[in-house]
Motif scaffolding. Structure first.
Motif: not given
Length: 391
Positions: A35-37, A152, A155-156, A158-160
């Motif tokens: 993940r990334r912010e 966290e 972020a997970a 949104r990233t995935g």
């Protein structure tokens, strides 16, 4: 070969299949994905259904109020008819600890066809929608979160590109019975719903862990959550299935810093926790119950019986196949014991724990047939059926 040897060979074959073909359920390395912010943090509303939770709220609610989240977030605690001062305690904790804004409200008694928890969740989501959040965090009143838990999870998601990101909270393991039963509970859950398969968008397997579910608000509306699953006793699995069936994506894994603070010190406490939903998992079907009992006996009970009887009667083939099946079973349980930081000598005792779960499942069916159904915190759902997607 003897009947004992053939039966033990069948158990060994079943364990080889589980080891290699059931989504590697026994591995415990499924944690939050890379993940990334995000550049802009979306708004989140946290919904906490709570019924008679004064004993644990002081250990859980402050962790939610103290979330280090860069975006807009607030907490809605829905007091579901508590008689122990849960609502007033929540307000007092908010005054003393500060942090995220807290709203405490009550929906009244659930109407026919609704379980109490989902009626409370519906009320909480209704309050949250006035804030137009992008995400909803559905979490139980006995779950404590690390300060960075919410950021966290977001972020997970949104990233995935996930509509649901759920973590199986680390359950309390302190008493003797907790050590014996709790890691096995998570192990059996992962065996039914292998986490790797849950995360595949094209896989039919869907599940979530109700203590920690980050849900995209748009996906909730599309899947008609919680109305579509209003009578589901196993609401977390039903929620995940509803989201997947409506075209959404789901991720489920083990948590490192999300913990349940609810104690289960005695066997009767764990028995109540498991049996209240065990027969619902089988869609209240006597046929599925009989198949489950037979399957549990073949997979978990035959190996030690074959070893004992084979050694006593000189049936070398029966003892050998039983030992091989028991060895594979033990090996697959070791990672879960390590995850829970428990001694590995508990692994060979899994057949005994499985026998307890077998009795709990049968007990759940007996309670249902007596009209008591799923009972929890003073409410009994005598004839609540599994949601269509729950099976």
């Amino acid at each position: 070969m003897s009947i004992l040897a053939w039966t033990a060979a069948g158990s060994f074959a079943a364990w080889l299949w589980l080891l290699l073909c059931q989504g590697f359920f026994w591995r415990t390395d499924v944690r939050l994905p890379p993940r990334r912010e995000p550049d802009t943090w979306p708004s989140v509303c946290v919904v906490v259904p709570a019924r008679d939770e004064a004993a644990v709220l002081g250990m859980s609610l402050p962790s939610l109020l103290a979330q280090d989240y860069p975006g807009r977030a607030e907490v809605f605690l829905v007091d579901d008819g508590s008689t122990d001062g849960t609502g007033e305690l929540a307000r007092d904790l908010s005054r003393r600890h500060g942090g995220l804004a807290l709203t405490v409200d009550s929906p009244g008694e659930p109407p026919a066809g609704w379980t109490g928890k989902l009626w409370a969740v519906r009320h909480g989501i209704g309050l949250a929608r006035a804030r137009s959040p992008e995400y909803l965090l559905l979490t139980d009143a006995d779950i404590a979160h690390a300060p960075d838990s919410l950021r966290e999870l977001v972020a997970a998601a949104r990233t995935g590109g996930f509509d649901v990101v759920s973590q199986m909270a680390r359950l309390r393991v302190e008493s003797v019975w907790e050590r014996l039963v709790v890691p096995a509970f998570v192990y059996f859950f992962a065996q039914l719903y292998p986490f790797r398969r849950v995360g595949r968008k094209r896989a039919r397997t869907a599940a979530a862990a109700g203590g920690c579910v980050l849900l995209r608000a748009a996906a909730a509306e599309r899947a008609r959550i919680p109305d579509a699953i209003r009578h589901a006793v196993i609401d977390d699995v039903a929620l995940a299935r509803a989201v997947k069936n409506s075209g959404g994506s789901v991720w489920l894994g083990l948590a490192d810093r999300v913990d349940s603070v609810r104690p289960y010190p005695a066997l009767r406490d764990l028995w109540r926790m498991v049996s209240r939903s065990a027969y619902a998992q089988l869609r209240h079907s006597p046929v599925l119950l009989a198949g489950t009992v037979a399957g549990l006996a073949l997979v978990y009970l035959v190996p030690p019986v074959a070893v004992t009887v084979g050694a006593a009667t000189g049936d070398g083939a029966g003892a050998l196949f039983g030992a091989l099946a028991w060895l594979v079973m033990t090996g697959t349980y070791v990672p879960m014991l390590r995850h829970y930081r428990q001694p590995l000598w508990l692994a060979p005792l899994l057949p005994f724990t499985a026998f307890l779960y077998l009795l709990m499942t049968v007990g759940s069916a007996v309670q249902h047939q007596r009209g008591r159904g799923a009972a929890w915190k003073g409410r009994t759902y005598a004839r609540v059926h599994a949601a269509p997607d729950e099976g």
